[in-house]
Design a protein around this motif. Structure first.
Motif, PDB file in Angstrom:
ATOM      1  N   ALA A  74       0.833  -1.208   0.000  1.00 34.56           N
ATOM      2  CA  ALA A  74       0.000   0.000   0.000  1.00 34.56           C
ATOM      3  C   ALA A  74       0.867   1.257   0.000  1.00 34.56           C
ATOM      4  O   ALA A  74       0.597   2.213  -0.736  1.00 34.56           O
ATOM      5  N   ASP A  75       1.944   1.254   0.786  1.00 34.40           N
ATOM      6  CA  ASP A  75       2.849   2.403   0.834  1.00 34.40           C
ATOM      7  C   ASP A  75       3.571   2.575  -0.497  1.00 34.40           C
ATOM      8  O   ASP A  75       3.689   3.693  -1.005  1.00 34.40           O
ATOM      9  N   LEU A  76       4.040   1.475  -1.067  1.00 32.34           N
ATOM     10  CA  LEU A  76       4.728   1.533  -2.359  1.00 32.34           C
ATOM     11  C   LEU A  76       3.808   2.108  -3.433  1.00 32.34           C
ATOM     12  O   LEU A  76       4.189   3.015  -4.178  1.00 32.34           O
ATOM     13  N   VAL A  77       2.580   1.605  -3.515  1.00 33.98           N
ATOM     14  CA  VAL A  77       1.626   2.091  -4.519  1.00 33.98           C
ATOM     15  C   VAL A  77       1.351   3.574  -4.316  1.00 33.98           C
ATOM     16  O   VAL A  77       1.378   4.363  -5.263  1.00 33.98           O
ATOM     17  N   ILE A  89       0.503  -1.158 -12.370  1.00 37.29           N
ATOM     18  CA  ILE A  89       1.283  -1.898 -11.391  1.00 37.29           C
ATOM     19  C   ILE A  89       0.850  -3.358 -11.400  1.00 37.29           C
ATOM     20  O   ILE A  89      -0.328  -3.669 -11.230  1.00 37.29           O
ATOM     21  N   ILE A  90       1.833  -4.236 -11.615  1.00 39.37           N
ATOM     22  CA  ILE A  90       1.619  -5.682 -11.618  1.00 39.37           C
ATOM     23  C   ILE A  90       2.291  -6.242 -10.371  1.00 39.37           C
ATOM     24  O   ILE A  90       3.456  -5.946 -10.106  1.00 39.37           O
ATOM     25  N   ALA A  91       1.560  -7.062  -9.617  1.00 41.03           N
ATOM     26  CA  ALA A  91       2.140  -7.741  -8.452  1.00 41.03           C
ATOM     27  C   ALA A  91       2.400  -9.191  -8.818  1.00 41.03           C
ATOM     28  O   ALA A  91       1.551  -9.844  -9.425  1.00 41.03           O
ATOM     29  N   ILE A  92       3.577  -9.678  -8.461  1.00 41.26           N
ATOM     30  CA  ILE A  92       3.875 -11.104  -8.578  1.00 41.26           C
ATOM     31  C   ILE A  92       3.805 -11.642  -7.154  1.00 41.26           C
ATOM     32  O   ILE A  92       4.551 -11.216  -6.275  1.00 41.26           O
ATOM     33  N   LEU A 104      -4.653  -6.628  -2.336  1.00 45.76           N
ATOM     34  CA  LEU A 104      -3.771  -6.093  -3.375  1.00 45.76           C
ATOM     35  C   LEU A 104      -4.539  -5.200  -4.331  1.00 45.76           C
ATOM     36  O   LEU A 104      -4.098  -4.106  -4.672  1.00 45.76           O
ATOM     37  N   LEU A 105      -5.685  -5.676  -4.774  1.00 47.97           N
ATOM     38  CA  LEU A 105      -6.471  -4.890  -5.720  1.00 47.97           C
ATOM     39  C   LEU A 105      -6.977  -3.606  -5.079  1.00 47.97           C
ATOM     40  O   LEU A 105      -6.996  -2.557  -5.720  1.00 47.97           O
ATOM     41  N   LEU A 106      -7.341  -3.660  -3.814  1.00 49.95           N
ATOM     42  CA  LEU A 106      -7.789  -2.455  -3.121  1.00 49.95           C
ATOM     43  C   LEU A 106      -6.654  -1.459  -2.922  1.00 49.95           C
ATOM     44  O   LEU A 106      -6.889  -0.258  -2.851  1.00 49.95           O
ATOM     45  N   SER A 107      -5.412  -1.947  -2.845  1.00 46.66           N
ATOM     46  CA  SER A 107      -4.279  -1.039  -2.658  1.00 46.66           C
ATOM     47  C   SER A 107      -3.929  -0.290  -3.946  1.00 46.66           C
ATOM     48  O   SER A 107      -3.136   0.639  -3.915  1.00 46.66           O
ATOM     49  N   GLY A 108      -4.505  -0.696  -5.074  1.00 44.67           N
ATOM     50  CA  GLY A 108      -4.252   0.008  -6.325  1.00 44.67           C
ATOM     51  C   GLY A 108      -3.457  -0.790  -7.347  1.00 44.67           C
ATOM     52  O   GLY A 108      -3.088  -0.274  -8.388  1.00 44.67           O
ATOM     53  N   ILE A 109      -3.197  -2.058  -7.056  1.00 41.22           N
ATOM     54  CA  ILE A 109      -2.513  -2.929  -8.011  1.00 41.22           C
ATOM     55  C   ILE A 109      -3.452  -3.153  -9.198  1.00 41.22           C
ATOM     56  O   ILE A 109      -4.649  -3.393  -9.017  1.00 41.22           O
ATOM     57  N   ASP A 110      -2.925  -3.078 -10.413  1.00 43.83           N
ATOM     58  CA  ASP A 110      -3.755  -3.272 -11.604  1.00 43.83           C
ATOM     59  C   ASP A 110      -3.932  -4.733 -11.973  1.00 43.83           C
ATOM     60  O   ASP A 110      -4.928  -5.107 -12.573  1.00 43.83           O
ATOM     61  N   LEU A 132      -3.344  -1.082 -23.314  1.00 47.72           N
ATOM     62  CA  LEU A 132      -4.385  -0.216 -22.760  1.00 47.72           C
ATOM     63  C   LEU A 132      -3.976   1.238 -22.911  1.00 47.72           C
ATOM     64  O   LEU A 132      -2.794   1.552 -22.996  1.00 47.72           O
ATOM     65  N   PRO A 133      -4.945   2.138 -22.896  1.00 50.05           N
ATOM     66  CA  PRO A 133      -4.608   3.563 -22.943  1.00 50.05           C
ATOM     67  C   PRO A 133      -3.729   3.929 -21.747  1.00 50.05           C
ATOM     68  O   PRO A 133      -3.729   3.240 -20.732  1.00 50.05           O
ATOM     69  N   GLY A 134      -3.021   5.012 -21.844  1.00 49.89           N
ATOM     70  CA  GLY A 134      -2.102   5.422 -20.790  1.00 49.89           C
ATOM     71  C   GLY A 134      -2.780   6.024 -19.580  1.00 49.89           C
ATOM     72  O   GLY A 134      -2.427   7.109 -19.165  1.00 49.89           O
ATOM     73  N   THR A 135      -3.767   5.316 -19.027  1.00 48.31           N
ATOM     74  CA  THR A 135      -4.442   5.762 -17.825  1.00 48.31           C
ATOM     75  C   THR A 135      -4.484   4.612 -16.831  1.00 48.31           C
ATOM     76  O   THR A 135      -4.431   3.458 -17.212  1.00 48.31           O
ATOM     77  N   SER A 136      -4.594   4.926 -15.559  1.00 44.05           N
ATOM     78  CA  SER A 136      -4.671   3.883 -14.536  1.00 44.05           C
ATOM     79  C   SER A 136      -6.098   3.362 -14.435  1.00 44.05           C
ATOM     80  O   SER A 136      -7.025   3.946 -14.978  1.00 44.05           O
ATOM     81  N   TRP A 137      -6.265   2.271 -13.708  1.00 41.86           N
ATOM     82  CA  TRP A 137      -7.605   1.702 -13.553  1.00 41.86           C
ATOM     83  C   TRP A 137      -8.529   2.679 -12.848  1.00 41.86           C
ATOM     84  O   TRP A 137      -9.716   2.725 -13.124  1.00 41.86           O
ATOM     85  N   ARG A 138      -7.996   3.496 -11.948  1.00 42.72           N
ATOM     86  CA  ARG A 138      -8.835   4.480 -11.267  1.00 42.72           C
ATOM     87  C   ARG A 138      -9.301   5.551 -12.245  1.00 42.72           C
ATOM     88  O   ARG A 138     -10.445   5.980 -12.219  1.00 42.72           O
TER      89      ARG A 138
END
Length: 191
Positions: A74-77, A89-92, A104-110, A132-138
């Motif tokens: 969450a801090d990193l995102v 942002i992709i999380a492995i 993870l998804l709630l923290s902003g991971i795509d 995808l277009p250059g926009t975030s999921w939000r």
């Protein structure tokens, strides 16, 4: 912290940064990602501070984070999105990640890729996000833009079914969700 390549024009390739403490995993990611014809690895970080600095300097379109116990996702995102709000942002992750995929998804991971999945899943996820277009999921939720068709999203040979499943995994669906979705498709189409 290690810059990997010089800056290139923004449209020439999909620039990304990796965040991982393990040298061996970082080398493996570097070997896999550099095989993709449209991906340019612009930096490798070992913590949130390094990632924040590289993102601010290189302006990549994506960040791949290998989830480890020392990383506060969450801090990193939050820190990375302050300088690059549209970054993907992709999380492995492993199967037992302590906060779960919903966290993870709630923290902003795509997107989430499990570390037990074949590298083709990571490459398919990167390729999906690249198109995808250059926009975030939000940002997309505020004003949804059209997504490219399935054949336009992937540049390497997977069957239609493999492509469909890889895209669903890249969107964060669980195996159960995908199985339920496939069962519903079979019921409604008679396949």
């Amino acid at each position: 912290m290690c810059p990997v390549s010089k800056r290139e024009p923004p449209d020439s390739s999909f620039a990304l940064v990796t965040v991982c403490k393990s040298d061996l995993v970082r080398l493996g990611l570097q070997a896999v990602l550099t095989t993709h014809p449209h991906v340019r690895l612009v930096g490798e970080a070992i913590n949130a501070s390094d990632a924040e600095e590289i993102v601010a300097r290189e302006n990549p379109r994506a960040l791949i984070v290998v989830l480890e116990s020392e990383i506060d996702v969450a801090d990193l995102v939050r820190r990375v999105r302050m300088s690059a709000p549209a970054i993907r942002i992709i999380a492995i992750s492993d199967m037992e990640y302590r906060h779960g995929t919903s966290g993870l998804l709630l923290s902003g991971i795509d997107s989430i890729v499990l570390n037990i999945q074949p590298v083709e899943i990571l490459l398919a996820t990167v390729d999906y996000l690249r198109r995808l277009p250059g926009t975030s999921w939000r940002q997309e939720r505020a004003g949804q833009t059209s997504n490219p068709s399935l054949p336009e999203r992937l540049d390497f040979p997977l069957t239609d079914r493999e492509q469909e499943i890889a895209l669903l995994v890249g969107q964060g669906l669980s195996n159960k969700d995908i199985a339920d979705l496939q069962a519903n498709v079979r019921k409604t189409t008679g396949l």
